[in-house]
Design a protein around this motif. Structure first.
Motif, PDB file in Angstrom:
ATOM      1  N   ARG A 149       9.464   9.706  87.694  1.00  0.00           N
ATOM      2  CA  ARG A 149       9.277  11.087  88.132  1.00  0.00           C
ATOM      3  C   ARG A 149       9.952  12.060  87.159  1.00  0.00           C
ATOM      4  O   ARG A 149      11.103  11.906  86.806  1.00  0.00           O
ATOM      5  CB  ARG A 149       9.860  11.265  89.528  1.00  0.00           C
ATOM      6  N   GLY A 150       9.196  13.056  86.723  1.00  0.00           N
ATOM      7  CA  GLY A 150       9.747  14.141  85.913  1.00  0.00           C
ATOM      8  C   GLY A 150       9.818  13.896  84.422  1.00  0.00           C
ATOM      9  O   GLY A 150      10.155  14.801  83.660  1.00  0.00           O
ATOM     10  N   ILE A 151       9.511  12.664  83.964  1.00  0.00           N
ATOM     11  CA  ILE A 151       9.654  12.401  82.533  1.00  0.00           C
ATOM     12  C   ILE A 151       8.543  13.087  81.730  1.00  0.00           C
ATOM     13  O   ILE A 151       7.456  13.367  82.239  1.00  0.00           O
ATOM     14  CB  ILE A 151       9.672  10.890  82.212  1.00  0.00           C
ATOM     15  N   THR A 152       8.817  13.323  80.471  1.00  0.00           N
ATOM     16  CA  THR A 152       7.812  13.875  79.563  1.00  0.00           C
ATOM     17  C   THR A 152       6.698  12.872  79.327  1.00  0.00           C
ATOM     18  O   THR A 152       5.557  13.243  79.113  1.00  0.00           O
ATOM     19  CB  THR A 152       8.475  14.286  78.233  1.00  0.00           C
ATOM     20  N   ARG A 153       7.013  11.601  79.347  1.00  0.00           N
ATOM     21  CA  ARG A 153       6.107  10.458  79.266  1.00  0.00           C
ATOM     22  C   ARG A 153       5.694  10.099  77.849  1.00  0.00           C
ATOM     23  O   ARG A 153       5.739   8.940  77.481  1.00  0.00           O
ATOM     24  CB  ARG A 153       4.854  10.686  80.123  1.00  0.00           C
ATOM     25  N   TYR A 154       5.275  11.061  77.044  1.00  0.00           N
ATOM     26  CA  TYR A 154       4.810  10.781  75.687  1.00  0.00           C
ATOM     27  C   TYR A 154       5.883  11.148  74.670  1.00  0.00           C
ATOM     28  O   TYR A 154       6.655  12.092  74.877  1.00  0.00           O
ATOM     29  CB  TYR A 154       3.552  11.591  75.367  1.00  0.00           C
ATOM     30  N   GLY A 155       5.890  10.428  73.554  1.00  0.00           N
ATOM     31  CA  GLY A 155       6.794  10.763  72.466  1.00  0.00           C
ATOM     32  C   GLY A 155       6.200  10.338  71.133  1.00  0.00           C
ATOM     33  O   GLY A 155       5.552   9.296  71.044  1.00  0.00           O
ATOM     34  N   THR A 156       6.402  11.160  70.134  1.00  0.00           N
ATOM     35  CA  THR A 156       5.958  10.850  68.778  1.00  0.00           C
ATOM     36  C   THR A 156       7.028  11.295  67.803  1.00  0.00           C
ATOM     37  O   THR A 156       7.610  12.372  67.959  1.00  0.00           O
ATOM     38  CB  THR A 156       4.629  11.558  68.432  1.00  0.00           C
ATOM     39  N   ALA A 157       7.279  10.464  66.813  1.00  0.00           N
ATOM     40  CA  ALA A 157       8.284  10.814  65.808  1.00  0.00           C
ATOM     41  C   ALA A 157       7.857  10.283  64.454  1.00  0.00           C
ATOM     42  O   ALA A 157       7.272   9.197  64.352  1.00  0.00           O
ATOM     43  CB  ALA A 157       9.643  10.233  66.186  1.00  0.00           C
ATOM     44  N   TYR A 158       8.156  11.054  63.433  1.00  0.00           N
ATOM     45  CA  TYR A 158       8.057  10.603  62.049  1.00  0.00           C
ATOM     46  C   TYR A 158       9.482  10.355  61.579  1.00  0.00           C
ATOM     47  O   TYR A 158      10.344  11.228  61.735  1.00  0.00           O
ATOM     48  CB  TYR A 158       7.390  11.657  61.180  1.00  0.00           C
ATOM     49  N   ALA A 159       9.725   9.176  61.022  1.00  0.00           N
ATOM     50  CA  ALA A 159      11.066   8.822  60.591  1.00  0.00           C
ATOM     51  C   ALA A 159      11.070   8.554  59.088  1.00  0.00           C
ATOM     52  O   ALA A 159      10.667   7.471  58.639  1.00  0.00           O
ATOM     53  CB  ALA A 159      11.567   7.597  61.347  1.00  0.00           C
ATOM     54  N   PRO A 160      11.522   9.537  58.297  1.00  0.00           N
ATOM     55  CA  PRO A 160      11.654   9.295  56.863  1.00  0.00           C
ATOM     56  C   PRO A 160      12.981   8.617  56.553  1.00  0.00           C
ATOM     57  O   PRO A 160      13.979   8.848  57.216  1.00  0.00           O
ATOM     58  CB  PRO A 160      11.623  10.713  56.277  1.00  0.00           C
ATOM     59  N   MET A 161      12.967   7.762  55.561  1.00  0.00           N
ATOM     60  CA  MET A 161      14.202   7.177  55.046  1.00  0.00           C
ATOM     61  C   MET A 161      13.995   6.935  53.561  1.00  0.00           C
ATOM     62  O   MET A 161      13.305   5.994  53.156  1.00  0.00           O
ATOM     63  CB  MET A 161      14.559   5.883  55.773  1.00  0.00           C
TER      64      MET A 161
END
Length: 195
Positions: free
Chosen positions: A86-98
């Motif tokens: 309940r209440g979560i954003t649900r989706y996530g996306t990230a670009y991780a440079p190293m």
């Protein structure tokens, strides 16, 4: 506070995991595989999910059971801490440079586990961790956490950087997805009414 504890014991491993989804990224990790410890520490620090992970596994056989069961226990702890979601954003996306490496991670806390993993490794191990087990770690985590997870290394040549960017990308995407959405903090983010 969204917290959970998992105790998992088999003939191959004994694992204790705690998570706090509303933490600050503090961790204590010991799996017996140094590079795996380092990656789980990155996951905790960059997701802001507090984690303790203590694994005693049959490393005299190989690293497979320790890798797999640790991922399962962490995934189970995340799923348990999320409750009904309940209440979560649900989706996530990230670009991780190293450095020369860039990885994209997208996930959906959907209750429908799936993994798409595209990250090539050109060495058989990093530290003492077998690189063939890296994808298996992500698969086991996605299955037990109940998430759809896409991990794609877009480019990179240093194997250490590639795997670390995968874990950091997962961390940042997970951080985004588990956040409480202030506009819908009382609702389950699905037209079905359940995740």
């Amino acid at each position: 506070m969204r917290k959970a504890e998992i105790h998992r014991s088999t003939a191959e491993t004994a694992i204790d995991v705690t998570v706090n989804l509303d933490g600050t990224g503090t961790y204590a990790v010991s799996t017996g595989i140094g590079f795996l410890d380092h990656m789980i520490e990155q996951l905790s620090r960059h997701s802001l999910v507090d984690m303790t992970v203590k694994t005693v596994g049959d490393l005299h056989v190989d690293q497979h059971h320790t890798t797999e069961d640790t991922a399962i226990a962490i995934g189970e702890a995340v799923a348990k801490a999320l409750g009904d979601k309940r209440g979560i954003t649900r989706y996530g996306t990230a670009y991780a440079p190293m450095d020369e490496t860039l990885t994209r991670v997208s996930l959906d806390i959907s209750g429908r586990p799936w993994l798409v993993f595209k990250a090539p490794f050109t060495v058989p191990r990093l530290g003492e961790w077998d690189t063939e087990l890296i994808e298996h770690w992500f698969h086991s985590f996605a299955q037990s956490a109940g998430i759809t997870l896409h991990v794609e290394n877009l480019y990179g040549s240093n194997n250490h950087h590639v795997v670390e960017s995968c874990f950091k990308g997962l961390a940042r995407a997970l951080r985004q997805a588990v956040e409480i959405d202030p506009r819908k903090a009382d609702a389950i983010p699905s037209t079905k009414g359940i995740l």
